[in-house]
Design an enzyme around this catalytic site. Sequence first.
Site, PDB file in Angstrom:
ATOM      1  N   CYS A 111       0.818  -1.340   0.180  1.00 40.28           N
ATOM      2  CA  CYS A 111       0.125   0.100   0.124  1.00 40.28           C
ATOM      3  C   CYS A 111       0.830   1.332  -0.064  1.00 40.28           C
ATOM      4  O   CYS A 111       0.503   2.340  -0.275  1.00 40.28           O
ATOM      5  CB  CYS A 111      -0.880  -0.120   1.133  1.00 40.28           C
ATOM      6  SG  CYS A 111      -2.065  -1.595   1.150  1.00 40.28           S
ATOM      7  N   HIS A 247      -3.369   6.732   3.206  1.00 38.93           N
ATOM      8  CA  HIS A 247      -3.638   5.616   2.547  1.00 38.93           C
ATOM      9  C   HIS A 247      -5.210   5.206   3.090  1.00 38.93           C
ATOM     10  O   HIS A 247      -5.276   5.218   4.424  1.00 38.93           O
ATOM     11  CB  HIS A 247      -2.670   4.624   2.899  1.00 38.93           C
ATOM     12  CG  HIS A 247      -2.996   3.055   2.718  1.00 38.93           C
ATOM     13  ND1 HIS A 247      -3.920   2.798   1.389  1.00 38.93           N
ATOM     14  CD2 HIS A 247      -3.238   1.937   3.232  1.00 38.93           C
ATOM     15  CE1 HIS A 247      -4.078   1.685   1.200  1.00 38.93           C
ATOM     16  NE2 HIS A 247      -3.662   0.957   2.428  1.00 38.93           N
ATOM     17  N   ASN A 277     -10.126  -0.538   0.721  1.00 42.21           N
ATOM     18  CA  ASN A 277      -8.725  -0.232   0.608  1.00 42.21           C
ATOM     19  C   ASN A 277      -8.168  -0.789  -0.693  1.00 42.21           C
ATOM     20  O   ASN A 277      -8.265  -2.031  -1.045  1.00 42.21           O
ATOM     21  CB  ASN A 277      -7.963  -1.293   1.790  1.00 42.21           C
ATOM     22  CG  ASN A 277      -6.490  -1.213   1.879  1.00 42.21           C
ATOM     23  OD1 ASN A 277      -5.869  -0.717   0.875  1.00 42.21           O
ATOM     24  ND2 ASN A 277      -5.778  -1.857   2.961  1.00 42.21           N
TER      25      ASN A 277
HETATM   26  N1  ACO Z   1     -17.754  -9.179  10.307  1.00 39.16           N
HETATM   27  C1  ACO Z   1     -18.117  -9.424  11.728  1.00 39.16           C
HETATM   28  N2  ACO Z   1     -17.086  -9.595  12.586  1.00 39.16           N
HETATM   29  C2  ACO Z   1     -15.858  -9.597  12.491  1.00 39.16           C
HETATM   30  C3  ACO Z   1     -15.300  -9.432  11.122  1.00 39.16           C
HETATM   31  C4  ACO Z   1     -16.219  -9.221   9.987  1.00 39.16           C
HETATM   32  N3  ACO Z   1     -16.022  -8.917   8.716  1.00 39.16           N
HETATM   33  N4  ACO Z   1     -13.964  -9.531  11.030  1.00 39.16           N
HETATM   34  C5  ACO Z   1     -13.771  -9.633  12.487  1.00 39.16           C
HETATM   35  N5  ACO Z   1     -14.844  -9.980  13.015  1.00 39.16           N
HETATM   36  C6  ACO Z   1     -14.839 -10.242  14.493  1.00 39.16           C
HETATM   37  C7  ACO Z   1     -13.595 -11.158  15.064  1.00 39.16           C
HETATM   38  O1  ACO Z   1     -13.902 -12.462  14.692  1.00 39.16           O
HETATM   39  C8  ACO Z   1     -13.751 -10.900  16.323  1.00 39.16           C
HETATM   40  O2  ACO Z   1     -14.557 -11.502  16.988  1.00 39.16           O
HETATM   41  P1  ACO Z   1     -14.363 -12.026  18.534  1.00 39.16           P
HETATM   42  O3  ACO Z   1     -14.254 -11.029  19.364  1.00 39.16           O
HETATM   43  O4  ACO Z   1     -15.679 -13.081  18.812  1.00 39.16           O
HETATM   44  O5  ACO Z   1     -13.084 -12.973  18.182  1.00 39.16           O
HETATM   45  C9  ACO Z   1     -14.201  -9.415  16.600  1.00 39.16           C
HETATM   46  O6  ACO Z   1     -14.947  -9.081  15.299  1.00 39.16           O
HETATM   47  C10 ACO Z   1     -13.190  -8.243  16.505  1.00 39.16           C
HETATM   48  O7  ACO Z   1     -12.152  -8.653  15.924  1.00 39.16           O
HETATM   49  P2  ACO Z   1     -10.865  -7.710  15.566  1.00 39.16           P
HETATM   50  O8  ACO Z   1      -9.859  -8.163  14.500  1.00 39.16           O
HETATM   51  O9  ACO Z   1     -10.262  -7.565  17.074  1.00 39.16           O
HETATM   52  O10 ACO Z   1     -11.438  -6.417  15.153  1.00 39.16           O
HETATM   53  P3  ACO Z   1     -10.907  -4.946  15.034  1.00 39.16           P
HETATM   54  O11 ACO Z   1     -11.653  -3.927  15.906  1.00 39.16           O
HETATM   55  O12 ACO Z   1      -9.358  -4.922  15.458  1.00 39.16           O
HETATM   56  O13 ACO Z   1     -10.957  -4.688  13.487  1.00 39.16           O
HETATM   57  C11 ACO Z   1      -9.910  -4.723  11.430  1.00 39.16           C
HETATM   58  C12 ACO Z   1     -10.506  -5.649  12.591  1.00 39.16           C
HETATM   59  C13 ACO Z   1     -10.949  -3.740  10.714  1.00 39.16           C
HETATM   60  C14 ACO Z   1      -9.233  -5.859  10.458  1.00 39.16           C
HETATM   61  C15 ACO Z   1      -8.878  -3.860  12.044  1.00 39.16           C
HETATM   62  O14 ACO Z   1      -8.065  -4.673  12.850  1.00 39.16           O
HETATM   63  C16 ACO Z   1      -8.096  -3.133  10.932  1.00 39.16           C
HETATM   64  O15 ACO Z   1      -8.484  -2.265  10.134  1.00 39.16           O
HETATM   65  N6  ACO Z   1      -6.888  -3.394  10.967  1.00 39.16           N
HETATM   66  C17 ACO Z   1      -5.714  -3.099   9.987  1.00 39.16           C
HETATM   67  C18 ACO Z   1      -6.170  -3.790   8.591  1.00 39.16           C
HETATM   68  C19 ACO Z   1      -5.350  -2.843   7.405  1.00 39.16           C
HETATM   69  O16 ACO Z   1      -5.487  -1.842   7.427  1.00 39.16           O
HETATM   70  N7  ACO Z   1      -5.200  -3.715   6.580  1.00 39.16           N
HETATM   71  C20 ACO Z   1      -4.639  -3.288   5.292  1.00 39.16           C
HETATM   72  C21 ACO Z   1      -3.382  -3.083   5.486  1.00 39.16           C
HETATM   73  S1  ACO Z   1      -2.699  -2.350   4.027  1.00 39.16           S
HETATM   74  C22 ACO Z   1      -1.874  -3.316   2.998  1.00 39.16           C
HETATM   75  O17 ACO Z   1      -1.079  -3.550   2.910  1.00 39.16           O
HETATM   76  C23 ACO Z   1      -2.695  -4.190   2.173  1.00 39.16           C
END
Ligand code: ACO
Length: 356
Positions: A111, A247, A277
């Site tokens: 990214c 980003h 993204n």
């Molecule tokens: N729908 C419903 N529930 C979900 C989903 C979904 N799509 N995804 C995860 N959950 C659940 C999990 O299973 C977890 O459940 P549990 O508590 O029963 O175990 C709960 O939601 C919380 O999960 P977390 O992963 O802790 O959620 P978080 O608040 O951290 O959000 C997210 C997750 C959106 C992925 C966040 O961590 C994030 O944005 N991280 C960075 C991701 C990113 O930017 N990636 C791209 C990088 S750029 C690149 O180089 C490609």
Amino acid sequence: MPASLITGWGKCLPPAVLSNADLEGLTDTSDEWITTRSGIKERRISHVETSDLAAVAARHALAAAGRGAEEIDLLLVATCTPDRLVPAAAALVQQKIGAARAAAMDLNAACSGFLYGLAVADQMIRAGSVRRALVIGAEKLHFFLDFTDRATSVLFGDGAGAVVVEASEEAGGLLAFELGADGTAAEILCIPGSGTEGEPSRERRSRVQMEGPAVFRRAVEAMGDASLRVLEKAGVSLEEVDLLIPHQANLRIIEATARRLGLDGSKVMLNLADYGNTSAASIPIALAEALEQGKVRPGALVVFAAFGGGLTWAAAAYRWGARVTPLAASAASLAPVGRSGRELLEPNVLLYGKGV
Ligand code: ACO
């Protein structure tokens, strides 16, 4: 030494939309979860290849700059989803737009790739070896999505953005950049099986894998710190910043970065609700839309910040010139799409299955 000025900008978003409601039928998720945890409402799914998206964005950028493709010396495509490993997507774009004089190569910093590409173009321009460069960020990320993994499959989308960068004796342009990487965190965001590791195999499958919370923490730290360092290098203060173009990965990451910087939310460009993204494409698409929406004023100080797989990070400080409107428009567009975003994902579902 000449300065590097962005003289043209353009974008290409494939027309097929995949909404959060569509995703509810594909994986165990809800519009409410995706909206509150990421800020994303919909994304685009491409019916064409990465180089097709890149070529259309490039034509718009060339028109905006008032330049012909044959005037380009360097054609850089930042992507982690090229059509093929060989030839580079840049060579395919060169063929499609007719940039016959250009050196062409791809650059993969996930990214952060577009800002890495901007820095490479800037340095080649300053060194005098290139006068005009086309820097493109283009991705077809849906290719790697597995809908049994709800933590990744709801976040990504396809698209492309491009800029023309030219040598200029005017003051301003790209003031400073900051690039970095931490390869010790490579495993927290990766696409195993997408290259040559291991043995050749018919069963090879490659899909995005991510430790979301770990990426989240590092993203806020990396984008915030790189932005502060780039302002220091450029000799400008945070108070002078008119617009941050980050980003577009996650609204919460962007808000936390703005808080870490102490930057007012009204100075932050956002469009991730519409596209999710789009990795290396996200910043040039957001820049094109910021200009379309009149958010970049003549003389504005713009800061770009990114992080991505690697983990990589990058930031750039840019002083905009007097012109904030395109010199001309291009009629370039993609071939029509006969299928919905949901229908275009059928091959992914056939390969991995649905997550519901
Ligand atoms: N729908 C419903 N529930 C979900 C989903 C979904 N799509 N995804 C995860 N959950 C659940 C999990 O299973 C977890 O459940 P549990 O508590 O029963 O175990 C709960 O939601 C919380 O999960 P977390 O992963 O802790 O959620 P978080 O608040 O951290 O959000 C997210 C997750 C959106 C992925 C966040 O961590 C994030 O944005 N991280 C960075 C991701 C990113 O930017 N990636 C791209 C990088 S750029 C690149 O180089 C490609």
